[in-house]
Design a protein around this motif. Structure first.
Motif, PDB file in Angstrom:
ATOM      1  N   HIS A 102       0.801  -1.215   0.000  1.00 16.41           N
ATOM      2  CA  HIS A 102       0.000   0.000   0.000  1.00 16.41           C
ATOM      3  C   HIS A 102       0.834   1.264   0.000  1.00 16.41           C
ATOM      4  O   HIS A 102       0.304   2.348  -0.130  1.00 16.41           O
ATOM      5  CB  HIS A 102      -0.909  -0.001   1.205  1.00 16.41           C
ATOM      6  CG  HIS A 102      -0.203  -0.527   2.405  1.00 16.41           C
ATOM      7  ND1 HIS A 102      -0.189  -1.874   2.688  1.00 16.41           N
ATOM      8  CD2 HIS A 102       0.535   0.065   3.340  1.00 16.41           C
ATOM      9  CE1 HIS A 102       0.523  -2.065   3.778  1.00 16.41           C
ATOM     10  NE2 HIS A 102       0.981  -0.918   4.183  1.00 16.41           N
ATOM     11  N   ILE A 103       2.165   1.156   0.136  1.00  8.47           N
ATOM     12  CA  ILE A 103       2.979   2.367   0.154  1.00  8.47           C
ATOM     13  C   ILE A 103       2.853   3.122  -1.160  1.00  8.47           C
ATOM     14  O   ILE A 103       3.046   4.339  -1.213  1.00  8.47           O
ATOM     15  CB  ILE A 103       4.445   2.028   0.455  1.00  8.47           C
ATOM     16  CG1 ILE A 103       5.201   3.291   0.844  1.00  8.47           C
ATOM     17  CG2 ILE A 103       5.107   1.359  -0.702  1.00  8.47           C
ATOM     18  CD1 ILE A 103       6.610   3.048   1.259  1.00  8.47           C
ATOM     19  N   TYR A 104       2.470   2.391  -2.218  1.00  8.30           N
ATOM     20  CA  TYR A 104       2.362   3.043  -3.519  1.00  8.30           C
ATOM     21  C   TYR A 104       1.153   3.966  -3.614  1.00  8.30           C
ATOM     22  O   TYR A 104       0.978   4.655  -4.615  1.00  8.30           O
ATOM     23  CB  TYR A 104       2.337   1.988  -4.627  1.00  8.30           C
ATOM     24  CG  TYR A 104       3.641   1.249  -4.709  1.00  8.30           C
ATOM     25  CD1 TYR A 104       4.714   1.791  -5.402  1.00  8.30           C
ATOM     26  CD2 TYR A 104       3.832   0.048  -4.052  1.00  8.30           C
ATOM     27  CE1 TYR A 104       5.930   1.154  -5.445  1.00  8.30           C
ATOM     28  CE2 TYR A 104       5.039  -0.603  -4.089  1.00  8.30           C
ATOM     29  CZ  TYR A 104       6.088  -0.052  -4.783  1.00  8.30           C
ATOM     30  OH  TYR A 104       7.297  -0.683  -4.818  1.00  8.30           O
ATOM     31  N   LEU A 105       0.326   3.973  -2.573  1.00  5.96           N
ATOM     32  CA  LEU A 105      -0.776   4.946  -2.530  1.00  5.96           C
ATOM     33  C   LEU A 105      -0.255   6.373  -2.622  1.00  5.96           C
ATOM     34  O   LEU A 105      -0.942   7.269  -3.104  1.00  5.96           O
ATOM     35  CB  LEU A 105      -1.541   4.801  -1.212  1.00  5.96           C
ATOM     36  CG  LEU A 105      -2.796   3.947  -1.233  1.00  5.96           C
ATOM     37  CD1 LEU A 105      -3.394   3.918   0.153  1.00  5.96           C
ATOM     38  CD2 LEU A 105      -3.787   4.527  -2.227  1.00  5.96           C
ATOM     39  N   TYR A 106       0.966   6.564  -2.135  1.00  8.98           N
ATOM     40  CA  TYR A 106       1.572   7.896  -2.180  1.00  8.98           C
ATOM     41  C   TYR A 106       1.565   8.485  -3.565  1.00  8.98           C
ATOM     42  O   TYR A 106       1.452   9.693  -3.737  1.00  8.98           O
ATOM     43  CB  TYR A 106       3.022   7.831  -1.690  1.00  8.98           C
ATOM     44  CG  TYR A 106       3.179   7.751  -0.203  1.00  8.98           C
ATOM     45  CD1 TYR A 106       2.323   8.424   0.641  1.00  8.98           C
ATOM     46  CD2 TYR A 106       4.225   7.024   0.354  1.00  8.98           C
ATOM     47  CE1 TYR A 106       2.483   8.363   1.997  1.00  8.98           C
ATOM     48  CE2 TYR A 106       4.388   6.961   1.713  1.00  8.98           C
ATOM     49  CZ  TYR A 106       3.521   7.632   2.535  1.00  8.98           C
ATOM     50  OH  TYR A 106       3.689   7.570   3.880  1.00  8.98           O
ATOM     51  N   VAL A 107       1.762   7.632  -4.579  1.00 12.19           N
ATOM     52  CA  VAL A 107       1.856   8.172  -5.929  1.00 12.19           C
ATOM     53  C   VAL A 107       0.540   8.027  -6.675  1.00 12.19           C
ATOM     54  O   VAL A 107       0.444   8.393  -7.848  1.00 12.19           O
ATOM     55  CB  VAL A 107       2.996   7.503  -6.738  1.00 12.19           C
ATOM     56  CG1 VAL A 107       4.319   7.815  -6.091  1.00 12.19           C
ATOM     57  CG2 VAL A 107       2.796   6.018  -6.855  1.00 12.19           C
ATOM     58  N   ALA A 108      -0.489   7.513  -5.993  1.00 11.95           N
ATOM     59  CA  ALA A 108      -1.769   7.311  -6.668  1.00 11.95           C
ATOM     60  C   ALA A 108      -2.373   8.616  -7.208  1.00 11.95           C
ATOM     61  O   ALA A 108      -2.968   8.593  -8.290  1.00 11.95           O
ATOM     62  CB  ALA A 108      -2.742   6.611  -5.740  1.00 11.95           C
ATOM     63  N   PRO A 109      -2.247   9.770  -6.506  1.00 13.40           N
ATOM     64  CA  PRO A 109      -2.829  10.989  -7.063  1.00 13.40           C
ATOM     65  C   PRO A 109      -2.339  11.285  -8.476  1.00 13.40           C
ATOM     66  O   PRO A 109      -3.124  11.681  -9.344  1.00 13.40           O
ATOM     67  CB  PRO A 109      -2.373  12.072  -6.080  1.00 13.40           C
ATOM     68  CG  PRO A 109      -2.125  11.369  -4.815  1.00 13.40           C
ATOM     69  CD  PRO A 109      -1.697   9.989  -5.163  1.00 13.40           C
ATOM     70  N   ALA A 110      -1.057  11.072  -8.708  1.00 14.96           N
ATOM     71  CA  ALA A 110      -0.509  11.340 -10.032  1.00 14.96           C
ATOM     72  C   ALA A 110      -1.188  10.460 -11.070  1.00 14.96           C
ATOM     73  O   ALA A 110      -1.584  10.937 -12.147  1.00 14.96           O
ATOM     74  CB  ALA A 110       1.000  11.099 -10.032  1.00 14.96           C
TER      75      ALA A 110
END
Lengths: 513, 558
Positions: free
Chosen positions: B234-242
């Motif tokens: 789930h750490i990849y949520l950080y870049v989900a907005p992009a």
């Protein structure tokens, strides 16, 4: 050099591989009472630090020569002493007289590995880098690729950083010698080579080509004029270097004799020493003992004479040729063939001595990439039983593959199997005078390569996976030796052919100068 | 192949060659074929496979190195997924290392465990805490090395997205070659995955692959890969907005006005639905089984109801689960000045979630960090919306998201810097300005990973590998952009050179001083502060370049 950063990258890759290999086990780890070469080196530190110079090579209550007695020349002893001072500074227990026997700990392993790395970094690696920079007629990229391949040669890495020895010191000095002599800095070259001999007596394998090359140079300059002066200078350098190294042992005649007796223990028998260690060597005598037990049939002095004759005969042609026509290229090839002759035929060979052949082969890597790569693979394979005993299977396989890939990619060796690129052109032409259809040589060599590689892979797999039959516990290691020996014999013939048919025009003679 | 082609002509020319040729024609053909095959497999043209094989071999050499507690974490997960029913996976708490990754990762461990049983059955026992045999070690290490195949493939795809217009004559000066070295031989990935032990390789492989798909205009595939990735870690949520904004702006809206602004009537509802469907289906596949089990358990309550979804609920994850290594944290703007006497001993090495009261600065609440992170991300997202610059703009926004959350997020681990470093490699071979930001970010980011490896035998490895990567990246990018202005100004050069003395002080000088006992955290603190400066600077510089870059329409006109 405009691409220094790529060279730095290459050196760093070499260092990284060396250090990662050194994380593995070493010879004789946790195997009392004798341990292995690691303990031998530690023991020498203990001896040289705690005993006065006069007692280093003598059996005494404090120095039991049966337990890894010092049997290398003085420079090794001085090096041990130097390391011992550092060890004393870090932890005196490591070199305490008697009580430190068989000392093993993580910190100590780290210390010992670091000493190897530092010695390597100071002596061997600069020599390799400088050698590759001095190569002429090839592009900068090729020089760097060449350095990468030489630095990745698995045999040396595995023995120095896995098994544990300081071969990079003696080989590094020898390389400085080759570099000096090829670049016409004859005095520096012979000085470096004397240091190599004084570090490890095995370097005598290389001494004959050095002698012949320098002598040939003197002849070429004219023995009555400049050549004579050079000869005198060289002789003085060598004698002075030896005297300096042996100075502490000149006090008594007995001292000197004892050191020599320790260095050259002729009374040990053809391969008795090897049998004692239960190792097999890929030389002629060991391989032929499968069929014929020479050791039991002939008395010892005849064995020595036979081995001497064989060695002498096999290296004579190359040496004569070198003396008459000294050239840096011929010098390098003669180094290979002489060292190989010594390894195959001489008295008391250790399987690690193949490194002495591998070093000059590394030097001709850029000239005959295909054959050199093949030879270097076989040489690593020939040490397989030793490496398996030290539990170095994983690093051996990995470094060998890395080396193979590096060579294959940087020299595209599989496209370089024509007669010209194998340097067999002149040989084939002269054979074709009598046998016009002699055109299949490169293909035969390709085939031999495939057979050899497949047999090596299969033998490795068998040795690793299967248990040897009860009656023949050494079956696999003998097979490994036998296969490697056949390969080495083929290489001996090949290198001699190259030397003898070396074209006399000067084009190839200025690769290095 | 060349030899085979030459053969007929050779026969025609020399009738002599026929007689021996008859006997050896089979031999010739076979020999040539095998040699050609060998030559193809290892030939000079195939530099990419050589690079990949080379780094794989290096990874194999790293097997005997030190491994952190993450090794035991993953072993425990293997055991949990192998020996327990699915309903128990997120409840099992025999070990302190409970399963706290999303379900796809659990399934991944489940699949691995079926190979693991052929290596050593004992590692699959939940009660065998801290079990580590040599076969377990081999299996775990090789599982990381093997799953990295996906990463290698992703790098291969990424290399296709780089335009080779500026390609120099020499192979080593081509952007493709440099990019593949920068990605494959990435220092951070090597030490985090293959020494410290984690499975970041194939996860980053998924991310790079999805980025590459977006570059190749295969948006649906890219979205699918990213959705899958989110359910791995789930750490990849950080870049989900992009991802969200880019797909909405550049995929759902099919056309732009000439000046680059949005054309509202070009909205494609089909595209939006397909994207939504993908996200929904992937989530259903991942969370569905557990949700169903939860409903069943809710209908038939058991004595120990423990909401399993706590562990996978993204928002809770976002706030709670991040592992903290106290002083190792790289919080740029909220440096945690801790009182040494109050640091619990275990916290220095454990990876468990722990909370600390800051003694010097006021404590930061999760909500505040969340707001900060969102504030930091917002401008870049706005930029992506109002000044779309194609995939490159998306990539910049992604990196800014990763960096912002790294700087402002709550309980961020220093390993999270790889989230910015790897995508930044893609940008670095394109433009000199990006290259300079990349070099500052990578060098400081990688240096900040140094405290991960604190054992003596690994010290030379980390220094050598770091030097290797840094020297290579700086020199090759300098060669690539040699016609443009220098990559660093004097201040940046000075800052980067300062890392050397810092390392010497922290590792070689400090342990021999008298402060070692009284202030053991000083090297970590210094490393943190020093690297935070560099990373913040890189973030700032990247932000400035994103905000001031003219939109793509204008540059085309010029």
């Amino acid at each position: 050099m405009e691409k220094w950063h790529l060279m730095a990258t290459v050196v760093l890759i070499g260092l990284t591989v060396r250090w990662t290999v050194s994380l593995n086990s070493y010879s004789g780890a946790g195997k009392p009472p004798m341990f292995g070469d690691y303990e031998a080196q530690r023991h020498w530190q203990e001896i040289t630090f705690n005993l006065p110079v006069e007692q280093w090579y003598f059996n005494s209550s404090d120095n039991n020569l049966q337990y890894w007695g010092l049997d290398y020349p003085p420079l090794t002893a001085y090096h041990s002493l130097l390391c011992a001072y550092v060890a004393k500074f870090i932890n005196p227990d490591w070199i305490a007289l008697h009580s430190s026997r068989g000392y093993e700990s993580q910190a100590h392993k780290l210390f010992m590995r670091t000493t190897v790395l530092i010695a390597d970094l100071l002596i061997y690696i600069p020599a390799v880098v400088l050698y590759c920079c001095c190569l002429k007629e090839i592009s900068t990229k090729k020089k760097i690729a060449n350095a990468l391949c030489i630095l990745l040669y698995p045999g040396l890495i595995l023995i120095d950083y896995g098994h544990f020895q300081y071969n990079s010191v003696s080989l590094g000095f020898a390389l400085w010698g080759v570099l000096g002599v090829s670049c016409d800095w004859d005095l520096l070259g012979s000085l470096a080579f004397c240091l190599a001999i004084n570090y490890k007596q095995m370097e005598l394998y290389h001494s004959l080509p050095f002698f012949c090359f320098l002598l040939g140079k003197c002849f070429k300059k004219g023995l009555k004029g400049k050549g004579f002066v050079l000869l005198i200078k060289l002789a003085c350098t060598v004698v002075a270097c030896f005297i300096l190294c042996w100075l502490p042992f000149f006090t008594e005649r007995e001292q000197l004799l004892q050191v020599l007796r320790r260095l050259f223990p002729v009374d040990r028998g053809l391969f008795e020493w090897i049998y004692r260690k239960m190792d097999k060597v890929a030389n002629i005598w060991c391989s032929f003992s499968i069929f014929l037990k020479i050791k039991d049939i002939l008395p010892r002095h005849i064995q020595i004479v036979i081995s001497f004759c064989f060695t002498f005969l096999s290296l004579l042609p190359a040496c004569i040729k070198l003396t008459l026509q000294p050239s840096p290229k011929g010098f390098r090839f003669t180094l290979v063939s002489c060292a190989l002759s010594f390894f195959l035929f001489s008295f008391q060979v250790h399987e690690k001595s193949i490194l002495l052949v591998s070093l000059p082969v590394c030097l001709v890597l850029s000239e005959i990439p295909f054959m050199s790569t093949w030879f270097l693979l076989v040489s690593t394979f020939s040490m397989l039983p030793l490496l398996l005993k030290d539990e170095l299977l994983m690093p051996s396989v990995v470094t060998t593959m890395a080396f193979f890939i590096a060579c294959a990619v940087s020299f595209s060796i599989f496209e370089k199997t024509s007669e010209e690129e194998l340097q067999l052109k002149s040989f084939s032409i002269s054979v074709r005078k009598y046998l016009p259809c002699f055109t299949f040589l490169p293909r035969i060599i390709q085939y031999l390569f495939l057979i050899s590689v497949i047999s090596m892979v299969l033998l490795t797999l068998i040795t690793v996976t299967l248990e040897p039959p009860q009656k023949l516990p050494d079956l696999f290691s003998v097979l490994v030796c036998f296969v490697s020996c056949l390969n080495f014999l083929f290489f001996l013939v090949y290198f001699n052919i190259i030397i003898m048919w070396d074209s006399k025009n000067g084009r190839n003679q200025k690769k290095i100068n | 192949m060349r030899a085979a082609a030459r053969e007929p002509s050779l026969r025609r020319l020399s009738p002599h060659a026929r007689e021996p040729g008859c006997g050896s024609s089979w031999l010739r053909a076979r020999g040539a074929a095998v040699m050609a095959a060998l030559g193809f497999a290892t030939g000079s043209g195939n530099w990419f496979s050589a690079l990949a094989l080379g780094v794989t071999l290096l990874k194999c050499l790293l097997i005997p190195t030190y491994h952190s507690t993450d090794f035991e974490v993953h072993r425990n997960w293997l055991a949990i997924t192998h020996s327990l029913p699915i309903s128990q996976w997120y409840y099992e708490a025999t070990s302190e290392w409970t399963l706290d990754y999303p379900p796809f990762f659990a399934w991944f461990e489940y699949a691995l465990s079926h190979v693991a049983k052929y290596f050593d059955q004992e590692m699959l026992n939940v009660h065998n805490l801290n079990y580590s045999s040599s076969r377990t070690l081999l299996f775990q290490r090789f599982s990381v090395i093997f799953t990295d195949v996906l990463f290698v493939y992703a790098v291969h795809e990424c290399c296709k997205c780089v335009d080779g217009k500026k390609a120099g004559k020499e192979l080593t000066e081509k952007p493709k070659f440099i990019l593949s070295v920068l990605l494959l031989w990435n220092f951070g990935l090597l030490i985090v995955d293959h020494i410290h032990f984690q499975y970041n390789g194939f996860l980053f492989g998924l991310m790079l692959l999805s980025i590459a798909r977006l570059f190749q205009k295969r948006h649906v595939e890219g979205a699918l890969l990213f959705a899958v990735l989110l359910h791995f870690k789930h750490i990849y949520l950080y870049v989900a907005p992009a991802y969200g904004i880019y797909l909405l702006r550049s995929y759902c809206f099919t056309a732009n006005k000439p000046d680059g602004s949005i054309r509202w009537n070009s909205f494609s509802f089909v595209r939006l639905t397909s994207l939504g469907l993908i996200v929904f289906l992937v989530s259903a596949l991942s969370l569905g089984p557990f949700l169903a089990l939860e409903i069943i358990m809710w209908c038939y309550p058991s004595p120990t109801v423990n909401p399993a979804l706590m562990y996978v609920d993204p928002y809770k994850e976002f706030l709670n689960i991040y592992i903290s290594k106290t002083l190792n944290n790289q919080h740029g703007l909220e440096l945690k000045l801790l009182d040494p006497n109050k640091i619990p001993k275990a916290s220095m090495t454990s990876g468990l979630v722990q909370q600390f009261q800051h003694t010097v600065l006021p404590s930061v609440t999760p909500l505040a960090t969340l707001i900060c992170t969102l504030m930091a991300i917002l401008p870049s997202v706005f930029c992506l919306w109002f000044k779309p610059q194609g995939p490159r703009g998306f990539l910049r926004c992604l990196i800014l998201c990763a960096l912002s959350s790294f700087l402002f997020g709550w309980h961020v681990h220093e390993k999270a810097i790889l989230l910015a470093v790897l995508p930044m490699s893609l940008l670095s071979v394109g433009k000199a300005g990006d290259a300079s930001i990349f070099l500052i970010l990578t060098t400081t980011g990688h240096y900040s990973l140094f405290p991960l490896l604190f054992t003596a035998p690994e010290l030379p490895i980390k220094i050598l590998l770091m030097l290797l990567f840094t020297i290579y990246s700086i020199s090759s990018l300098k060669t690539l952009f040699r016609k443009e202005k220098p990559l660093f100004n004097w201040m940046e050069t000075f800052y980067l050179l300062g890392l050397g003395p810092l390392e010497v002080f922290c590792e070689f000088v400090f342990p021999f001083t008298s402060w070692k006992l009284k202030y053991p955290f000083i090297p970590l603190l210094l490393t943190s502060v020093y690297c935070a400066v560099g990373i913040t600077y890189a973030w700032f510089k990247l932000y400035v370049s994103v905000l001031t870059d003219p939109p793509v329409g204008k540059t085309k006109k010029q």
